[in-house]
Scaffold this motif. Structure first.
Motif, short mmCIF file in Angstrom:
data_model
loop_
_atom_site.label_atom_id
_atom_site.label_comp_id
_atom_site.label_asym_id
_atom_site.label_seq_id
_atom_site.Cartn_x
_atom_site.Cartn_y
_atom_site.Cartn_z
N LEU A 89 0.84 -1.20 0.00
CA LEU A 89 0.00 0.00 0.00
C LEU A 89 0.87 1.25 0.00
CD1 LEU A 89 -2.80 -0.89 2.59
CD2 LEU A 89 -2.81 -1.22 0.11
N THR A 90 0.33 2.34 -0.48
CA THR A 90 1.05 3.61 -0.44
C THR A 90 1.05 4.16 0.98
OG1 THR A 90 -0.89 4.99 -0.86
CG2 THR A 90 0.27 4.08 -2.79
N ALA A 91 1.83 5.21 1.18
CA ALA A 91 1.85 5.85 2.50
C ALA A 91 0.47 6.35 2.88
CB ALA A 91 2.85 7.01 2.48
N ALA A 92 -0.20 7.03 1.96
CA ALA A 92 -1.54 7.57 2.25
C ALA A 92 -2.54 6.45 2.49
CB ALA A 92 -2.00 8.46 1.10
N GLU A 93 -2.46 5.37 1.70
CA GLU A 93 -3.40 4.25 1.86
C GLU A 93 -3.21 3.59 3.23
OE1 GLU A 93 -3.91 2.90 -2.82
OE2 GLU A 93 -2.33 2.01 -1.57
N GLN A 112 -3.49 13.68 5.87
CA GLN A 112 -2.65 14.67 5.21
C GLN A 112 -1.80 15.45 6.21
OE1 GLN A 112 -2.09 15.10 1.89
NE2 GLN A 112 -3.29 13.21 1.74
N GLN A 113 -2.37 15.77 7.35
CA GLN A 113 -1.62 16.48 8.37
C GLN A 113 -0.49 15.61 8.92
OE1 GLN A 113 -1.51 19.52 9.26
NE2 GLN A 113 -0.13 19.30 11.02
N VAL A 117 3.57 16.40 8.79
CA VAL A 117 4.40 16.47 9.99
C VAL A 117 5.67 15.64 9.84
CG1 VAL A 117 4.53 15.80 12.43
CG2 VAL A 117 2.54 17.05 11.59
N VAL A 118 5.57 14.46 9.23
CA VAL A 118 6.74 13.58 9.10
C VAL A 118 7.46 13.77 7.76
CG1 VAL A 118 5.77 11.87 10.66
CG2 VAL A 118 5.38 11.64 8.18
N GLY A 119 7.04 14.79 6.98
CA GLY A 119 7.75 15.13 5.76
C GLY A 119 7.59 14.14 4.63
N LEU A 120 6.41 13.53 4.51
CA LEU A 120 6.21 12.50 3.48
C LEU A 120 5.05 12.81 2.53
CD1 LEU A 120 6.76 9.20 5.51
CD2 LEU A 120 8.27 10.20 3.79
N ARG A 121 4.53 14.03 2.53
CA ARG A 121 3.41 14.33 1.63
C ARG A 121 3.80 14.15 0.17
NH1 ARG A 121 -0.29 19.44 3.15
NH2 ARG A 121 -1.41 18.52 1.40
N ARG A 138 9.59 7.11 9.78
CA ARG A 138 8.77 8.32 9.86
C ARG A 138 7.29 8.01 9.67
NH1 ARG A 138 10.87 12.45 5.72
NH2 ARG A 138 12.36 10.93 4.96
N LEU A 139 6.99 7.16 8.68
CA LEU A 139 5.59 6.79 8.45
C LEU A 139 5.05 5.97 9.62
CD1 LEU A 139 3.26 6.98 6.45
CD2 LEU A 139 4.05 4.83 5.43
N THR A 140 5.89 5.17 10.24
CA THR A 140 5.48 4.40 11.41
C THR A 140 5.08 5.34 12.55
OG1 THR A 140 6.92 2.56 10.81
CG2 THR A 140 6.21 2.68 13.10
N ILE A 141 5.84 6.41 12.74
CA ILE A 141 5.49 7.38 13.77
C ILE A 141 4.18 8.08 13.42
CG2 ILE A 141 6.18 9.57 14.83
CD1 ILE A 141 9.07 8.56 14.64
N ALA A 142 3.98 8.38 12.13
CA ALA A 142 2.70 8.97 11.71
C ALA A 142 1.56 8.01 12.01
CB ALA A 142 2.75 9.29 10.22
N ARG A 143 1.75 6.73 11.74
CA ARG A 143 0.73 5.73 12.05
C ARG A 143 0.45 5.64 13.54
NH1 ARG A 143 1.71 1.66 15.21
NH2 ARG A 143 3.59 1.06 14.09
N ALA A 144 1.51 5.68 14.35
CA ALA A 144 1.37 5.53 15.80
C ALA A 144 0.71 6.73 16.47
CB ALA A 144 2.72 5.25 16.43
#
Length: 235
Positions: A89-93, A112-113, A117-121, A138-144
Motif C-alpha cells: 500500500l502507499t503511504a496515504a493508503e 494529510q496532516q 508532519v513527518v515530511g512525506l506528503r 517516519r511513516l510508522t510514527i505517523a501511524r502511531a
C-alpha cells in the motif's frame, strides 16, 4: 499515566523481569536503557498489551491491563521493531486504513496532516516497499500518532537510521514531548536518551538499577551506566 507494580515475567525457568516498579507521569518522557537481555523489550511488550505478565499490576491511563486491555489500546501508539505497515500500500493508503480502523472523524484531513508532519506528503502515493528505513520509520510514527494517543511507546526507534533520519526523528520526538504526550522509550543510544528525556532508567538483570534526571552531562550518564550495568553504553 503508566503504573507498573511488582512486575514479574519469566520464560520457563529463565526470569526476565524481577519485580519492576515504574511510574510515568502524564506528559513525562521516560527512557529505559540497558544491555541486551536486560528485559527492556519484554517490559515494553507488556505495557503495550502484547504480552501477559506472570505477576504484578499494570495500568495505563487508569485502565488496568488485566481487565481493560481493549481500552488501553485506544490510548496508546506503538513504534516497535515491526512497522505494522502494509508494504504494497502507499503511504496515504496505509494511514487511511488506520484512520478507519480507529474510527477517526475527518480521516483524510488527519492523514494529510500526519504526512506533512513527518515530511512525506510528496511521497504519499508511493508504496511503502520503495521507502528507505528512515522513511518507513517516519511513516510508522505517523501511524502511531494518527489517533492522537495519550501514551506513545517507542522500542528502539533509532535503529538503522542514517544521520539525517536521526535528526528528523529527534525533532519529531521533541514535538511529541512539547504537545504533552506521555512517552516511554527504549534505546541503546545514551546520547539521544539524554536529548529528549525527563528521566532515564537503567534496566539490568530484570530490575531497575538506577535512575537519573534531565540535566546530567553525557559523560556523567555514561559513567553511571557503566557503574550500574557493567557495560559500556553507546554514545
Amino acid at each position: 499515566m503508566i503504573r507498573v507494580e511488582g512486575l514479574i515475567k519469566q520464560y520457563g525457568l529463565n526470569p526476565v523481569l524481577r519485580g519492576i516498579n515504574l511510574h510515568v507521569r502524564a506528559g513525562e518522557f521516560v527512557t529505559l536503557v540497558g544491555p541486551n537481555g536486560a528485559g527492556k523489550s519484554t517490559l515494553m511488550r507488556i505495557v503495550a498489551t502484547l504480552l501477559r505478565p506472570d505477576q504484578g499490576d499494570v495500568e495505563v491511563g487508569g485502565w488496568p491491563l488485566s481487565s481493560h486491555a481493549h481500552m488501553v489500546r485506544r490510548h496508546i501508539g506503538l513504534v516497535s521493531h515491526q512497522s505494522l505497515l502494509y508494504q504494497d500500500l502507499t503511504a496515504a493508503e496505509n494511514l487511511t486504513f488506520f484512520a478507519r480502523l480507529y474510527g477517526l472523524d475527518n480521516g483524510e484531513e488527519r492523514v494529510q496532516q500526519a504526512l506533512k508532519v513527518v515530511g512525506l506528503r510528496a511521497r504519499q502515493r508511493d508504496p511503502v516497499s520503495s521507502f528507505s528505513r528512515g522513511m518507513t520509520q517516519r511513516l510508522t510514527i505517523a501511524r502511531a500518532t494518527l489517533h492522537e494517543p495519550e501514551v506513545l511507546l517507542l522500542d528502539e526507534p533509532y535503529t538503522g537510521l542514517d544521520q539525517d533520519a536521526v535528526a528528523l526523528l529527534d525533532r519529531l520526538l521533541l514535538r511529541e514531548k512539547e504537545q504533552g504526550r506521555t512517552v516511554l522509550m527504549i534505546t541503546h543510544d545514551l546520547t539521544h536518551s539524554l536529548t529528549v528525556s525527563d528521566r532515564i532508567l537503567f534496566l539490568h538483570n530484570g530490575r531497575i538499577a538506577h535512575e537519573v534526571s534531565a540535566g546530567i552531562s553525557g559523560n556523567e550518564l555514561v559513567a553511571l551506566y557503566r557503574q550500574f550495568t557493567g557495560r559500556a553504553g553507546r554514545n
